[in-house]
Design a protein around this motif. Structure first.
Motif, PDB file in Angstrom:
ATOM      1  N   UNK A 116       0.846  -1.197   0.000  1.00 38.02           N
ATOM      2  CA  UNK A 116       0.000   0.000   0.000  1.00 38.02           C
ATOM      3  C   UNK A 116       0.882   1.249   0.000  1.00 38.02           C
ATOM      4  N   UNK A 117       0.669   2.170  -0.941  1.00 36.12           N
ATOM      5  CA  UNK A 117       1.429   3.411  -0.907  1.00 36.12           C
ATOM      6  C   UNK A 117       0.971   4.339   0.221  1.00 36.12           C
ATOM      7  N   UNK A 118      -0.272   4.200   0.645  1.00 36.35           N
ATOM      8  CA  UNK A 118      -0.832   4.988   1.748  1.00 36.35           C
ATOM      9  C   UNK A 118      -1.915   4.151   2.412  1.00 36.35           C
ATOM     10  N   UNK A 119      -2.132   4.387   3.693  1.00 39.29           N
ATOM     11  CA  UNK A 119      -3.129   3.617   4.417  1.00 39.29           C
ATOM     12  C   UNK A 119      -4.544   3.899   3.941  1.00 39.29           C
ATOM     13  N   UNK A 120      -5.367   2.849   3.955  1.00 44.27           N
ATOM     14  CA  UNK A 120      -6.748   3.041   3.553  1.00 44.27           C
ATOM     15  C   UNK A 120      -7.561   1.773   3.600  1.00 44.27           C
ATOM     16  N   UNK A 121      -8.856   1.956   3.363  1.00 41.07           N
ATOM     17  CA  UNK A 121      -9.815   0.851   3.321  1.00 41.07           C
ATOM     18  C   UNK A 121     -10.158   0.567   1.865  1.00 41.07           C
ATOM     19  N   UNK A 122     -10.105  -0.692   1.479  1.00 43.55           N
ATOM     20  CA  UNK A 122     -10.395  -1.096   0.105  1.00 43.55           C
ATOM     21  C   UNK A 122     -11.872  -0.865  -0.200  1.00 43.55           C
ATOM     22  N   UNK A 123     -12.126  -0.055  -1.217  1.00 45.48           N
ATOM     23  CA  UNK A 123     -13.496   0.234  -1.650  1.00 45.48           C
ATOM     24  C   UNK A 123     -13.903  -0.593  -2.863  1.00 45.48           C
ATOM     25  N   UNK A 124     -12.925  -0.883  -3.724  1.00 44.96           N
ATOM     26  CA  UNK A 124     -13.205  -1.578  -4.981  1.00 44.96           C
ATOM     27  C   UNK A 124     -11.919  -2.215  -5.472  1.00 44.96           C
ATOM     28  N   UNK A 125     -12.034  -3.368  -6.112  1.00 45.67           N
ATOM     29  CA  UNK A 125     -10.883  -3.989  -6.773  1.00 45.67           C
ATOM     30  C   UNK A 125     -11.175  -4.073  -8.267  1.00 45.67           C
ATOM     31  N   UNK A 126     -10.121  -4.140  -9.039  1.00 51.12           N
ATOM     32  CA  UNK A 126     -10.243  -4.167 -10.490  1.00 51.12           C
ATOM     33  C   UNK A 126     -10.471  -5.604 -10.957  1.00 51.12           C
TER      34      UNK A 126
END
Length: 121
Positions: free
Chosen positions: A66-76
């Motif tokens: 991860x380049x920055x912290x976050x919550x996954x909203x969608x995957x490709x």
């Protein structure tokens, strides 16, 4: 929108408090022909630099950080179906996931295109 790049060869393109992320041109050049991607589950959260997926090529396997912290909203899902998109269009159709950014200060550790280019030359 401009791209930001991590030391782990992932990119981020921010739009407010969300961002699209993927692997860099340098990463896909190094890996060669990509044959499989393991994408995270929607709703899962990761810290910056944490492994969120795996990419496999005919030459090697590599973690996707991860380049920055976050919550996954969608995957490709298109990438899951056709991993070669990470080779043919790594900064476009070959994106990996979209996230809701949780710590905007993580962006301070990323590089703009000029500085990232110095790292990979």
């Amino acid at each position: 929108m401009s791209f930001l790049f991590s030391d782990e060869h992932t990119w981020l393109q921010r739009d407010g408090d969300t961002a699209v992320m993927g692997i860099t041109v340098h990463a896909q050049d190094t890996l060669g022909d990509i044959v499989f991607v393991d994408l995270p589950e929607i709703g899962k959260s990761f810290a910056a630099k944490e492994v969120a997926g795996v990419v496999e090529s005919v030459k090697a396997a590599a973690d996707v950080h991860m380049p920055a912290g976050g919550e996954i909203l969608e995957v490709n899902e298109a990438l899951r179906a056709d991993p070669s998109l990470a080779n043919s269009d790594p900064l476009g159709a070959g994106w990996f996931f979209k996230v809701k950014l949780t710590k905007l200060s993580d962006l301070d550790a990323l590089h703009d295109e000029a500085n990232y280019k110095k790292l990979t030359d």
